[in-house]
Design a protein around this motif. Structure first.
Motif, PDB file in Angstrom:
ATOM      1  N   LEU A  36      60.394  39.944  51.867  1.00  0.00           N
ATOM      2  CA  LEU A  36      59.431  40.066  53.641  1.00  0.00           C
ATOM      3  C   LEU A  36      58.839  38.706  53.707  1.00  0.00           C
ATOM      4  N   ASP A  37      58.170  37.711  54.745  1.00  0.00           N
ATOM      5  CA  ASP A  37      57.070  37.619  54.827  1.00  0.00           C
ATOM      6  C   ASP A  37      55.625  38.330  55.172  1.00  0.00           C
ATOM      7  N   LEU A  38      55.717  39.465  54.585  1.00  0.00           N
ATOM      8  CA  LEU A  38      54.644  40.159  54.693  1.00  0.00           C
ATOM      9  C   LEU A  38      54.028  40.539  52.965  1.00  0.00           C
ATOM     10  N   ALA A  39      52.775  39.741  53.006  1.00  0.00           N
ATOM     11  CA  ALA A  39      52.608  39.320  51.537  1.00  0.00           C
ATOM     12  C   ALA A  39      50.709  39.928  51.532  1.00  0.00           C
ATOM     13  N   ASP A  40      50.983  40.155  49.882  1.00  0.00           N
ATOM     14  CA  ASP A  40      49.190  40.487  49.285  1.00  0.00           C
ATOM     15  C   ASP A  40      48.910  38.851  49.106  1.00  0.00           C
ATOM     16  N   ARG A  41      47.629  38.342  48.844  1.00  0.00           N
ATOM     17  CA  ARG A  41      47.576  37.639  48.339  1.00  0.00           C
ATOM     18  C   ARG A  41      46.801  37.722  47.357  1.00  0.00           C
ATOM     19  N   LEU A  42      46.948  37.364  45.720  1.00  0.00           N
ATOM     20  CA  LEU A  42      45.937  37.693  44.596  1.00  0.00           C
ATOM     21  C   LEU A  42      45.159  36.011  44.507  1.00  0.00           C
ATOM     22  N   ARG A  43      43.922  36.486  44.082  1.00  0.00           N
ATOM     23  CA  ARG A  43      42.953  34.486  43.730  1.00  0.00           C
ATOM     24  C   ARG A  43      42.244  34.919  42.463  1.00  0.00           C
ATOM     25  N   LEU A  44      42.487  34.001  41.434  1.00  0.00           N
ATOM     26  CA  LEU A  44      42.328  33.641  40.478  1.00  0.00           C
ATOM     27  C   LEU A  44      41.603  32.574  39.655  1.00  0.00           C
ATOM     28  N   ARG A  45      40.964  33.679  38.590  1.00  0.00           N
ATOM     29  CA  ARG A  45      39.633  32.116  38.200  1.00  0.00           C
ATOM     30  C   ARG A  45      39.500  33.619  36.637  1.00  0.00           C
ATOM     31  N   PRO A  46      39.073  31.978  35.873  1.00  0.00           N
ATOM     32  CA  PRO A  46      39.155  32.512  34.012  1.00  0.00           C
ATOM     33  C   PRO A  46      37.497  32.847  34.231  1.00  0.00           C
ATOM     34  N   ARG A  47      37.616  34.029  33.685  1.00  0.00           N
ATOM     35  CA  ARG A  47      36.004  34.431  33.062  1.00  0.00           C
ATOM     36  C   ARG A  47      36.450  34.388  30.992  1.00  0.00           C
ATOM     37  N   ALA A  48      34.894  34.578  30.320  1.00  0.00           N
ATOM     38  CA  ALA A  48      34.763  34.390  29.930  1.00  0.00           C
ATOM     39  C   ALA A  48      33.963  35.304  28.332  1.00  0.00           C
ATOM     40  N   ASP A  49      34.255  36.741  28.960  1.00  0.00           N
ATOM     41  CA  ASP A  49      34.036  37.430  28.691  1.00  0.00           C
ATOM     42  C   ASP A  49      35.186  38.248  27.659  1.00  0.00           C
ATOM     43  N   ALA A  50      36.368  37.448  27.891  1.00  0.00           N
ATOM     44  CA  ALA A  50      37.799  38.925  27.397  1.00  0.00           C
ATOM     45  C   ALA A  50      37.695  40.201  28.073  1.00  0.00           C
ATOM     46  N   SER A  51      37.210  40.217  29.322  1.00  0.00           N
ATOM     47  CA  SER A  51      37.411  42.011  30.272  1.00  0.00           C
ATOM     48  C   SER A  51      39.033  41.299  31.394  1.00  0.00           C
ATOM     49  N   ILE A  52      39.295  41.553  32.097  1.00  0.00           N
ATOM     50  CA  ILE A  52      40.188  41.227  32.949  1.00  0.00           C
ATOM     51  C   ILE A  52      39.729  42.447  34.742  1.00  0.00           C
ATOM     52  N   GLU A  53      39.343  41.336  35.121  1.00  0.00           N
ATOM     53  CA  GLU A  53      37.973  42.410  36.203  1.00  0.00           C
ATOM     54  C   GLU A  53      39.194  42.440  37.572  1.00  0.00           C
ATOM     55  N   LEU A  54      39.655  43.599  38.178  1.00  0.00           N
ATOM     56  CA  LEU A  54      40.608  43.051  39.322  1.00  0.00           C
ATOM     57  C   LEU A  54      39.275  43.967  40.647  1.00  0.00           C
ATOM     58  N   ARG A  55      39.216  43.392  41.440  1.00  0.00           N
ATOM     59  CA  ARG A  55      38.594  43.620  43.230  1.00  0.00           C
ATOM     60  C   ARG A  55      39.483  43.473  43.931  1.00  0.00           C
ATOM     61  N   CYS A  56      39.692  44.241  44.815  1.00  0.00           N
ATOM     62  CA  CYS A  56      40.715  44.713  46.043  1.00  0.00           C
ATOM     63  C   CYS A  56      39.967  45.267  46.988  1.00  0.00           C
TER      64      CYS A  56
END
Ligand code: C5P
Length: 318
Positions: A36-56
């Motif tokens: 469907l054309d109903l969609a979420d959007r993810l914006r990604l950028r790299p970070r240097a401290d080896a963590s994967i931080e998700l904000r919503c």
């Protein structure tokens, strides 16, 4: 610094047939899924401290290891042998949560595609498909998108339409009560209790059903060759009698103008009606608007689309 934005479309099930029980505990399925054309959007950028931080932007969504986005990132960097990779991911949530619309799976598929590009890992489409299948049954479909037959536990994909034929130009009215939820394992477990005695047993029986779906009226209609038949969702038959929101919502949708078809998506509880175009879908929504509001349903109109998750480089708005 590279930034990426990835669109993660919702899906509905135009057909969900439970064929049998597999030795791995999952169910053998024959489905037709539609993006469907109903969609979420993810914006990604790299970070240097080896963590994967998700904000919503939705506070009620877990952003830790329970989220498929985080699981996708951890799987990718572990398979690449690069545990030092990190990323900040902002999720704009538009797909209703816990709805049977594969919002979580589509976000996870988008994270696989986006982080593969952001981190320059170079995994090919087949590898991403394998990782997706490890993370969730619906996730390979979300990567590919469009209109597809999905077999096995959902991860074996086939084109549903002949080459060169665009997906159906259908519009969709979706409804869901925000507080309603259905546990997918519960729905499959209930299905086994109620219908297990009738499950098919042999591979040849499974194949016969797959072939019937490939050659049946639904795919012909989606390819533009005939009227849409009634839609089949075997989980709807077990969920609707037990979840008031589903029984009531189906009843409301049947009165939403003159829909081409009405069904539950996945294991629910979201429900949809199909129309020939967006204007007719919106007119259907208007027609039952007062009843939807009175019964506490939220509703959306959108269109079927031919795309799965899709990547845009730059302009991540960070
Ligand atoms: O693969 P996914 O994590 O989406 O599956 C969630 C649950 O749904 C499974 O743990 C299982 O209980 C049920 N399921 C199933 N057969 C499938 C897909 C899902 O029984 N083909």
């Amino acid at each position: 610094m590279p930034t990426f934005s990835v669109l993660a479309p919702a899906k509905i099930n135009l057909h969900l047939e439970v064929l049998g029980q597999r030795s791995d505990g999952f169910h053998e399925l024959a489905m037709v899924m539609q993006s469907l054309d109903l969609a979420d959007r993810l914006r990604l950028r790299p970070r240097a401290d080896a963590s994967i931080e998700l904000r919503c932007d939705r506070a009620d969504l877990p952003t830790d290891g329970r989220n498929l986005i985080v699981q996708a990132g951890e799987l990718l960097r572990s398979r690449a042998g690069l545990p030092e990779l990190g990323a900040t991911i902002d999720l704009e949530k538009r797909i209703p949560i816990g709805a049977g619309l594969a919002g979580g799976s589509s976000d996870g598929a988008a994270a696989l595609m986006g982080l593969n590009a952001l981190w320059g890992l170079g995994f090919d489409a087949a590898s991403l498909h394998t990782f997706a299948a490890e993370l969730g049954s619906d996730m390979p479909f979300c990567l590919e998108g469009g209109t597809r037959l999905c077999f096995g536990r959902g991860e074996i994909l086939e084109p549903a339409l002949p080459a060169g034929i665009a997906g159906p130009a259908l519009a969709v009215l979706l409804i869901k009560q925000p507080e309603a939820s259905v546990s997918t394992p519960w729905a499959y477990g209930r299905c086994r209790e109620m219908r297990g005695d009738f499950y098919l047993q042999s591979q040849s029986d499974f194949e016969q059903r797959r072939q019937a779906l490939r050659q049946g009226p639904l795919l012909a209609a989606l390819a533009g060759g005939g009227p849409l038949p009634p839609l089949r969702n075997d989980l709807q038959a077990v969920v609707a009698p037990e979840v008031d929101s589903v029984a009531l919502g189906l009843e409301l949708l049947r009165r939403a103008g003159d829909p081409l078809a009405v069904a539950m998506s996945g294991s629910g509880p979201s429900l949809f009606a199909l129309y020939a175009d967006l204007e007719t879908a919106q007119a259907g929504q208007q027609r039952i608007d007062a009843d939807l509001v009175a019964a506490g349903f939220t509703s959306w109109c959108c269109r079927c689309t031919g795309s799965g998750v899709s990547l845009e480089v730059g302009d991540a708005g960070l």
